[in-house]
Design a protein around this motif. Structure first.
Motif, PDB file in Angstrom:
ATOM      1  N   MET A  80       0.823  -1.206   0.000  1.00  0.00           N
ATOM      2  CA  MET A  80       0.000   0.000   0.000  1.00  0.00           C
ATOM      3  C   MET A  80       0.852   1.248   0.000  1.00  0.00           C
ATOM      4  N   LYS A  81       1.993   1.136   0.627  1.00  0.00           N
ATOM      5  CA  LYS A  81       2.808   2.329   0.822  1.00  0.00           C
ATOM      6  C   LYS A  81       3.428   2.821  -0.471  1.00  0.00           C
ATOM      7  N   ASP A  82       3.383   1.998  -1.500  1.00  0.00           N
ATOM      8  CA  ASP A  82       3.982   2.418  -2.754  1.00  0.00           C
ATOM      9  C   ASP A  82       2.991   3.123  -3.669  1.00  0.00           C
ATOM     10  N   LEU A  83       1.792   3.336  -3.194  1.00  0.00           N
ATOM     11  CA  LEU A  83       0.814   3.991  -4.060  1.00  0.00           C
ATOM     12  C   LEU A  83       1.346   5.329  -4.538  1.00  0.00           C
ATOM     13  N   PRO A  84       1.120   5.644  -5.807  1.00  0.00           N
ATOM     14  CA  PRO A  84       1.618   6.918  -6.323  1.00  0.00           C
ATOM     15  C   PRO A  84       0.984   8.091  -5.581  1.00  0.00           C
ATOM     16  N   LYS A  85       1.734   9.180  -5.495  1.00  0.00           N
ATOM     17  CA  LYS A  85       1.236  10.362  -4.796  1.00  0.00           C
ATOM     18  C   LYS A  85       0.116  11.044  -5.561  1.00  0.00           C
ATOM     19  N   VAL A  86       0.079  10.780  -6.837  1.00  0.00           N
ATOM     20  CA  VAL A  86      -0.945  11.413  -7.668  1.00  0.00           C
ATOM     21  C   VAL A  86      -1.851  10.326  -8.229  1.00  0.00           C
ATOM     22  N   TYR A  87      -3.127  10.578  -8.152  1.00  0.00           N
ATOM     23  CA  TYR A  87      -4.100   9.613  -8.663  1.00  0.00           C
ATOM     24  C   TYR A  87      -4.012   9.534 -10.182  1.00  0.00           C
ATOM     25  N   GLU A  88      -4.002   8.315 -10.694  1.00  0.00           N
ATOM     26  CA  GLU A  88      -3.896   8.125 -12.149  1.00  0.00           C
ATOM     27  C   GLU A  88      -5.151   7.442 -12.682  1.00  0.00           C
ATOM     28  N   PRO A  89      -6.116   8.240 -13.068  1.00  0.00           N
ATOM     29  CA  PRO A  89      -7.410   7.674 -13.478  1.00  0.00           C
ATOM     30  C   PRO A  89      -7.306   6.779 -14.711  1.00  0.00           C
ATOM     31  N   GLN A  90      -6.397   7.096 -15.600  1.00  0.00           N
ATOM     32  CA  GLN A  90      -6.341   6.397 -16.885  1.00  0.00           C
ATOM     33  C   GLN A  90      -6.201   4.885 -16.702  1.00  0.00           C
ATOM     34  N   THR A  91      -5.311   4.498 -15.808  1.00  0.00           N
ATOM     35  CA  THR A  91      -5.130   3.058 -15.624  1.00  0.00           C
ATOM     36  C   THR A  91      -6.242   2.463 -14.777  1.00  0.00           C
ATOM     37  N   VAL A  92      -6.688   3.218 -13.806  1.00  0.00           N
ATOM     38  CA  VAL A  92      -7.692   2.710 -12.868  1.00  0.00           C
ATOM     39  C   VAL A  92      -9.037   2.454 -13.550  1.00  0.00           C
ATOM     40  N   GLU A  93      -9.487   3.425 -14.354  1.00  0.00           N
ATOM     41  CA  GLU A  93     -10.848   3.373 -14.852  1.00  0.00           C
ATOM     42  C   GLU A  93     -11.115   2.153 -15.728  1.00  0.00           C
ATOM     43  N   LYS A  94     -10.194   1.882 -16.589  1.00  0.00           N
ATOM     44  CA  LYS A  94     -10.357   0.744 -17.488  1.00  0.00           C
ATOM     45  C   LYS A  94     -10.491  -0.548 -16.685  1.00  0.00           C
ATOM     46  N   LYS A  95      -9.592  -0.690 -15.740  1.00  0.00           N
ATOM     47  CA  LYS A  95      -9.531  -1.888 -14.919  1.00  0.00           C
ATOM     48  C   LYS A  95     -10.825  -2.073 -14.112  1.00  0.00           C
ATOM     49  N   ILE A  96     -11.263  -0.976 -13.509  1.00  0.00           N
ATOM     50  CA  ILE A  96     -12.452  -1.056 -12.652  1.00  0.00           C
ATOM     51  C   ILE A  96     -13.681  -1.397 -13.475  1.00  0.00           C
ATOM     52  N   TYR A  97     -13.801  -0.760 -14.643  1.00  0.00           N
ATOM     53  CA  TYR A  97     -14.999  -1.026 -15.442  1.00  0.00           C
ATOM     54  C   TYR A  97     -15.042  -2.495 -15.871  1.00  0.00           C
ATOM     55  N   ALA A  98     -13.874  -2.982 -16.268  1.00  0.00           N
ATOM     56  CA  ALA A  98     -13.798  -4.391 -16.676  1.00  0.00           C
ATOM     57  C   ALA A  98     -14.194  -5.305 -15.510  1.00  0.00           C
ATOM     58  N   MET A  99     -13.796  -4.916 -14.326  1.00  0.00           N
ATOM     59  CA  MET A  99     -14.137  -5.721 -13.158  1.00  0.00           C
ATOM     60  C   MET A  99     -15.641  -5.764 -12.923  1.00  0.00           C
ATOM     61  N   TRP A 100     -16.282  -4.611 -13.000  1.00  0.00           N
ATOM     62  CA  TRP A 100     -17.737  -4.577 -12.819  1.00  0.00           C
ATOM     63  C   TRP A 100     -18.427  -5.491 -13.827  1.00  0.00           C
ATOM     64  N   GLU A 101     -17.966  -5.381 -15.061  1.00  0.00           N
ATOM     65  CA  GLU A 101     -18.595  -6.185 -16.110  1.00  0.00           C
ATOM     66  C   GLU A 101     -18.383  -7.671 -15.837  1.00  0.00           C
ATOM     67  N   GLU A 102     -17.147  -7.987 -15.449  1.00  0.00           N
ATOM     68  CA  GLU A 102     -16.811  -9.377 -15.200  1.00  0.00           C
ATOM     69  C   GLU A 102     -17.632  -9.943 -14.041  1.00  0.00           C
ATOM     70  N   HIS A 103     -17.845  -9.119 -13.031  1.00  0.00           N
ATOM     71  CA  HIS A 103     -18.637  -9.566 -11.876  1.00  0.00           C
ATOM     72  C   HIS A 103     -20.135  -9.536 -12.135  1.00  0.00           C
ATOM     73  N   MET A 139     -18.766   9.548  -8.286  1.00  0.00           N
ATOM     74  CA  MET A 139     -17.416   9.244  -8.769  1.00  0.00           C
ATOM     75  C   MET A 139     -17.171   7.754  -8.618  1.00  0.00           C
ATOM     76  N   PRO A 140     -17.694   6.985  -9.528  1.00  0.00           N
ATOM     77  CA  PRO A 140     -17.678   5.538  -9.326  1.00  0.00           C
ATOM     78  C   PRO A 140     -16.294   4.901  -9.392  1.00  0.00           C
ATOM     79  N   PHE A 141     -15.424   5.444 -10.225  1.00  0.00           N
ATOM     80  CA  PHE A 141     -14.145   4.761 -10.442  1.00  0.00           C
ATOM     81  C   PHE A 141     -13.210   4.868  -9.244  1.00  0.00           C
ATOM     82  N   ILE A 142     -12.922   6.069  -8.853  1.00  0.00           N
ATOM     83  CA  ILE A 142     -11.927   6.235  -7.790  1.00  0.00           C
ATOM     84  C   ILE A 142     -12.421   5.626  -6.483  1.00  0.00           C
ATOM     85  N   THR A 143     -13.706   5.736  -6.236  1.00  0.00           N
ATOM     86  CA  THR A 143     -14.231   5.189  -4.980  1.00  0.00           C
ATOM     87  C   THR A 143     -14.113   3.665  -4.973  1.00  0.00           C
ATOM     88  N   GLU A 144     -14.418   3.054  -6.110  1.00  0.00           N
ATOM     89  CA  GLU A 144     -14.312   1.593  -6.181  1.00  0.00           C
ATOM     90  C   GLU A 144     -12.859   1.143  -6.067  1.00  0.00           C
TER      91      GLU A 144
END
Length: 874
Positions: A1-24, A685-690
């Motif tokens: 957890m401690k290695d999380l980037p200091k700046v939020y990077e939506p580009q990588t997160v959003e794709k991944k999260i959406y795919a997860m919702w669909e998969e589930h 804000m569905p992506f960052i919260t998820e």
RNA sequence: GGAGGCGUAGCUCAGCUGGUUAGAGCACCUGCCUUACAAGCAGGGGGUCACUGGUUCGAGUCCAGUCGUCUCCACCA
């Protein structure tokens, strides 16, 4: 957890999260009798279209409502789909055909052309869906529909047949709006009027008997080729005597009657009007009353037809020029005036429409409008904001019959067959093989297709399976909310309402949530021609879809237009980053692995829980009233101001302290509140919260399916919270004093706090030291003997002293305190006056009066403290 | 011609059924890289709530009128 980037990077997160919702399968819905249904059908975007800001806002609103209800335990269906968009799509494919192959649709023929359009649809139809997904749309994609799919086609045909059988659809020759460019009829709603500069030409028509002439005025001289009369008002003394006579139409040399009709207004223009029944709706009506000949002179392509004699083949505007020249040359033109008039244009191609007589199909509106008006007037359907109900009823009360036939190929072909023998019109659910009247087998199918909006009108129930009796229809119809822009009330909302009432005998939705347009930063409409459109996907890519969503729904109120500022996206991205870092902080400090509140709560814990609880209550209230922007703003404030700026800072001494038990309790509350606000914020804000939810100890499962927070009285501690705010107030006062004197945080000082509320301050000694930049904190009940050389800060509940002799200027200090004191006294005087006012005390509600009394008490306490401080200064 | 919106801080806008000292974001000024975040923290300046009148104990909020501005609908040639 401690290695999380200091700046939020939506580009990588959003794709991944959406795919997860669909998969589930998180978006998938089923008819579930154990749950309450909630449904929204999406206004279907054009199948070959691209997502624009309007869509993005529309989708965000719907997604927020759907996610909110889903989390509240509803079986929340957001049903997506696309529209075949007759004219728009056909034009696009024709254009493509022309550019790439140099062919027209006629070269291909109807069947081949339609194949091309279907290919086109297959090729580009997924684009908009992918774009919606990028925005986070939580639609049940498995239920996705298309207005020309099998089911919708069946619904269209069934509706058409039913309405025809009831006599609510008819074919007739009437004046319609014709687009000479799109080569089709249009409905009234599809015509946009624009003021254009023009001229008023005065033309002299000689009387047949040679006894003089009659002058008419017109904005459209070319239509004189189709004139079949001149009208005057029967009461007009000036012209009365001419009624019954005839005149000679110049250039054409046709003898036409002069008639008397009320339509002609005395004193307006010349008092005489030329009648062109084939090209003007009013003239047509007059013509019917007086049996005037209907002479069509303008062909479908906007040129003059064979009835135009010498002018045949000329474009209507070239013809106008020529006619004026000829009239002038032959001495018939009396005068020309500049004149600005309203010209109807095609809403698709913006060419001037031509009113002309044509055989078309119509829906008879009057009987349908009755029910459609009732359900809005009696509140069965509610508009938000309410004022749009008026827009709606006003239109519905004055609605004309709806021209539904279009001379296009792409669309639902009208299910009517003309008998070659007897001419009977066969309208049928299944293709007929012989005429139902004469039995002959030679039938020709109507070539026209239906207005795109005819199928859109059925959308709320056709998408749920109608005309079949499906479980889904039974469960989700009427739908809950219709979310759409005000620009589409007439085109679509109105037609869904009367269609729903007619076919389903139930309203299609109980609420219509109307939003405004997204404009550019200068307030202009975003348009292709202006090139000022801002691509939502580009913004989502740059700042994150969450930031874009938040931008689109905050700071504006329902039904009002908004301006799009990229800077605001930036601000919202910063908010995402704030959340990200707050979560990072919590995670970095976390030793617990489960989410749960501790038994023992500190005052600051009670304060944040109370604030959270209040926020939850208000947010739900706002959302239930569709005050989405207000709800979002409250969450924003809670997270940023209360949680980040105060609570996290307040927990730091415990987290870094020696007491493992205290540390753990702080962690528990931090995590608990974090989890709650993630839920609260998720619909917005569905992506960052998820993403964060997945990374922290949570209640299990995906956030999208977690329970939305509810107001919980057991977690509300208003008294403790109020006590705690006394400390906050003192901290703020110290900070303000230090800032005023430009004391850097690095310069710490001893802080003496004189207060009667010792307990509150003693308890908070550790964080007061941190937040008030103190080296040590001493809480006293009585003022120290000597306050000289001390900087002071005063609140109603405490007096703070900081020994910083070098910064103290006794006179200035005295003056400052005196100023505060004067100010407080002035306020108190106002307060006293208010409370002395008998009518206020007796008439205002008790709560308001009590609040005023409390305020007075606070001021008195503040004054007392200021006075002692002054006295202590000597 | 009819209907409606808007006019609140320099800019863009919130402000629900009338009730503390009118808010936010951006911009601006001052001081801070305080080990979550400088995309940040603390503090601050800035508003006759378009104007006039009315209702009320109390009006940014309700009513009437005026001015400005935008939109929709209808349309007389």
């Amino acid at each position: 957890m401690k290695d999380l980037p200091k700046v939020y990077e939506p580009q990588t997160v959003e794709k991944k999260i959406y795919a997860m919702w669909e998969e589930h399968g998180d978006f998938h819905t089923r008819v579930n009798p154990d749950k309450k249904p909630f449904s929204i059908v999406m206004p279907p975007p054009n199948v070959t279209g691209q997502l624009h800001m309007g869509h993005a806002m529309d989708a965000t609103l719907q997604d927020i409502l759907t996610r909110y209800k889903r989390m509240q335990g509803y079986e929340a269906l957001w049903l997506p789909g696309t529209d075949h968009a007759g004219i728009a799509t056909q034009i696009k494919v024709e254009e493509d055909l022309r550019v790439h192959e140099g062919l027209s649709r006629y070269d291909l023929g109807r069947e081949k052309f339609l194949e091309r359009v279907w290919d086109w649809k297959e090729k580009y139809g997924h684009r908009i869906v992918e774009q919606q997904k990028k925005m986070g749309a939580s639609c049940d994609w498995e239920r996705s529909r298309f207005t020309m799919d099998e089911g919708c086609s069946k619904a269209v045909r069934e509706t058409f047949c039913e309405l025809y059988e009831k006599g609510l659809i008819y074919k007739g020759s009437r004046i319609i709006n014709w687009c000479p460019h799109c080569l089709t009829a249009l409905s009234d709603a599809e015509v946009e009027y624009a003021d254009k500069p023009g001229h008023l030409w005065y033309i002299r028509y000689p009387l047949s008997d040679g006894s003089g002439d009659i002058t008419v005025a017109t904005t459209r001289p070319e239509t004189m080729l189709g004139d079949s009369g001149v009208a005057v008002n029967p009461e007009d003394e000036k012209f009365k005597h001419l009624i019954g006579k005839t005149c000679i139409l110049p250039l054409v040399n046709r003898e036409i009657p002069i008639i008397g009709d009320e339509y002609c207004e005395i004193g307006f223009g010349t008092g005489a009007v030329k009648m062109t029944p084939a090209h003007d709706p009013n003239d047509f009506e007059v013509g019917l009353r007086h049996n005037l000949e209907v002479i069509r002179v303008i062909a479908d392509d906007g040129t003059i037809n064979e009835n135009g004699g010498a002018y045949e083949g000329l474009d209507r505007y070239d013809c106008r020029k020529k006619i004026v020249e000829d009239l002038e040359a032959q001495g018939y033109l009396v005068k020309t005036e500049d004149y600005s008039h309203n010209v109807g244009t095609c809403y698709r191609c913006h060419n001037d429409v031509e009113p002309l007589i044509s055989a078309q199909w119509f829906v008879k509106m009057e009987p349908l409008a009755k029910e459609a008006l009732r359900v809005v007037n009696d509140g069965t359907i509610k508009f938000v904001p309410e004022r749009f109900a008026k827009t709606y009823t006003n239109w519905m009360e004055n609605v004309h019959d709806w021209c539904i036939s279009r001379q296009l190929w792409w669309g639902h072909q009208i299910p009517a067959w003309y008998c070659d023998e007897c001419g009977h019109i066969n309208v049928a659910r299944t293709d007929p093989v012989k005429c139902e009247k004469c039995g002959c087998a030679y039938l020709t199918r109507e070539e026209d297709v239906l207005d795109t909006w005819f199928s859109s009108a059925l959308w709320p129930f056709s998408t749920l399976g109608w005309p079949e009796k499906t479980e889904a229809l039974d469960y989700w119809y009427p739908t809950s909310v219709m979310v759409t822009g005000y620009d589409i009330i007439f085109f679509w909302v109105a037609r869904m309402i009367f269609s729903g009432m007619e076919q389903m005998k139930r309203e299609p939705f109980s609420t219509v949530l109307i939003h405004g347009l997204v404009r550019d930063s200068q307030g202009r409409k975003m348009s292709k021609s202006l090139g000022n459109g801002i691509d939502p996907l580009e913004m989502a890519e740059k700042y994150g879809a969450d930031a874009l969503r938040f931008n689109l729904i905050t700071g504006n109120s329902p039904g009002n237009d908004m301006r799009f500022y990229e800077e605001k996206c930036e601000a919202m991205r910063n908010f995402c980053n704030k959340i990200w870092n707050a979560s990072r902080f919590v995670m970095m400090n976390l030793s617990i692995t489960e989410n749960g509140l501790p038994e023992r709560l500190e005052p600051e814990d009670k304060w944040i829980l109370t604030r959270l609880n209040d926020t939850v209550r208000e947010v739900c209230e706002n959302l239930d009233k569709y005050e989405i922007g207000v709800a979002a703003a409250k969450i924003y404030d809670f997270i940023w101001d209360d949680y980040c700026d105060w609570y996290i800072e307040l927990t730091k001494p415990r987290l870094n302290g020696e007491d493992p038990d205290a540390k753990q309790r702080a962690e528990q509350v931090l995590l608990y509140v974090l989890c709650e606000f993630l839920k609260l914020l998720h619909p917005f804000m569905p992506f960052i919260t998820e993403e964060i939810w997945q990374a922290i100890p949570n209640d299990g499962g995906d956030l999208i399916l977690a329970s939305y927070p509810r107001y919980d009285e057991s977690l509300s501690f208003p008294e403790d919270a109020a006590d705690f705010e006394i400390v906050m107030e003192a901290i703020k006062a110290v900070r303000a004093r230090r800032a005023e004197m430009n004391v850097p945080p690095s310069r710490r000082s001893h802080l003496l706090i004189v207060t009667e509320r010792e307990a509150a301050f003693t308890q908070g000694e550790a964080y007061i030291r941190k937040l008030a930049y103190a080296s040590e904190v001493t809480v006293l009940r009585d003022s120290p003997a000597d306050t000289a050389g001390m900087v002071s800060a005063v609140t109603g509940q405490a007096k703070m002293y900081m020994p910083m002799a070098d910064l103290v200027d006794l006179d200035k200090e005295r003056a400052r305190l005196q100023k505060s004191l004067d100010n407080a006294k002035k306020q108190l005087a106002g307060q006293d006056a208010k409370l002395a006012n008998q009518s206020f005390v007796s008439r205002a509600p008790e709560a308001v009066v009590n609040a005023e009394r409390e305020k007075k008490a606070k001021l008195e306490a503040l004054i007392a403290n200021l006075e002692t401080s002054l006295r202590d200064l000597g």
